[in-house]
Design a protein around this motif. Structure first.
Motif, PDB file in Angstrom:
ATOM      1  N   SER A  19       0.829  -1.209   0.000  1.00 50.84           N
ATOM      2  CA  SER A  19       0.000   0.000   0.000  1.00 50.84           C
ATOM      3  C   SER A  19       0.862   1.257   0.000  1.00 50.84           C
ATOM      4  CB  SER A  19      -0.947   0.000   1.194  1.00 50.84           C
ATOM      5  OG  SER A  19      -1.935  -0.985   1.022  1.00 50.84           O
ATOM      6  N   ASP A  63      -6.371  -8.812   6.377  1.00 51.12           N
ATOM      7  CA  ASP A  63      -7.649  -8.797   5.663  1.00 51.12           C
ATOM      8  C   ASP A  63      -7.581  -7.892   4.443  1.00 51.12           C
ATOM      9  OD1 ASP A  63      -8.920 -10.464   7.465  1.00 51.12           O
ATOM     10  OD2 ASP A  63      -9.675  -8.815   8.690  1.00 51.12           O
ATOM     11  N   ARG A  64      -8.489  -8.149   3.520  1.00 50.10           N
ATOM     12  CA  ARG A  64      -8.698  -7.235   2.396  1.00 50.10           C
ATOM     13  C   ARG A  64      -9.930  -6.393   2.693  1.00 50.10           C
ATOM     14  NH1 ARG A  64      -6.467  -6.872  -2.234  1.00 50.10           N
ATOM     15  NH2 ARG A  64      -8.353  -6.501  -3.400  1.00 50.10           N
ATOM     16  N   GLU A 118      -9.021   0.622  -7.346  1.00 51.93           N
ATOM     17  CA  GLU A 118      -8.742   0.046  -6.032  1.00 51.93           C
ATOM     18  C   GLU A 118      -7.255   0.129  -5.698  1.00 51.93           C
ATOM     19  OE1 GLU A 118     -10.186  -3.985  -5.964  1.00 51.93           O
ATOM     20  OE2 GLU A 118     -12.282  -3.327  -5.922  1.00 51.93           O
ATOM     21  N   ASP A 121      -5.062  -3.231  -1.347  1.00 57.85           N
ATOM     22  CA  ASP A 121      -5.910  -3.962  -0.405  1.00 57.85           C
ATOM     23  C   ASP A 121      -7.375  -3.972  -0.824  1.00 57.85           C
ATOM     24  OD1 ASP A 121      -4.035  -4.841   1.611  1.00 57.85           O
ATOM     25  OD2 ASP A 121      -3.848  -2.738   2.190  1.00 57.85           O
ATOM     26  N   GLY A 122      -7.685  -3.416  -1.991  1.00 53.67           N
ATOM     27  CA  GLY A 122      -9.055  -3.394  -2.472  1.00 53.67           C
ATOM     28  C   GLY A 122      -9.862  -2.201  -2.004  1.00 53.67           C
TER      29      GLY A 122
END
Length: 151
Positions: A19, A63-64, A118, A121-122
């Motif tokens: 990110s 997590d996403r 996105e 991480d979406g």
């Protein structure tokens, strides 16, 4: 009282290194200046906007992002000219960003034009242009879904 904008938005990344690498390209491209690049935080400011990315807490699952869960839906950056949406799209494609939809007109307001994409991480991000004051239209049926409540 009347607020003077939103001071900053912070997101927590599932994969901070990926990110941070992404936002190190995106945020300066959008004219935001880097003010912090630390072991667990990347933060930029510009255009009366602050945007930061933080590493997840130690031991947290990687997590996403899920746009449908409680919390953040998406973040939209506004640009001054319609052509800048097209330029941003070309930039996003050049750095390998997942594009949800390319530049398109939408029903949120007259002249609403945006690209939706996105982060690694979406997390859904948008760059838009709306002429004039850029106000959304009550009763719009764009990508946020549903009509605005009557006041």
């Amino acid at each position: 009282m009347e607020i003077n904008g939103i001071a900053h938005v912070f997101i927590t990344a599932g994969d901070f290194q990926r990110s941070r690498a992404f936002y190190r390209q995106l945020l300066p491209y959008l004219g935001l200046k880097e003010v912090m690049d630390a072991a667990s935080t990347y933060y930029c400011v510009g255009g009366r906007t602050g945007f930061g990315v933080r590493a997840p807490p130690t031991g947290a699952p990687a997590d996403r992002f899920d746009q449908g869960r409680v919390g953040l839906h998406h973040v939209c950056f506004r640009v001054r000219e319609r052509d800048e949406v097209d330029e941003a799209h070309a930039f996003l494609v050049s750095i390998g960003t997942k594009i949800v939809h390319g530049p398109q007109d939408d029903e949120w307001a007259q002249g609403y034009y945006s690209v939706l994409f996105e982060d690694p991480d979406g997390v859904r991000l948008e760059i838009n242009h709306v002429p004039g004051q850029g106000l959304l239209t009550p009763g719009g049926s764009g990508h946020l879904g549903g009509a605005w409540p009557q006041t």
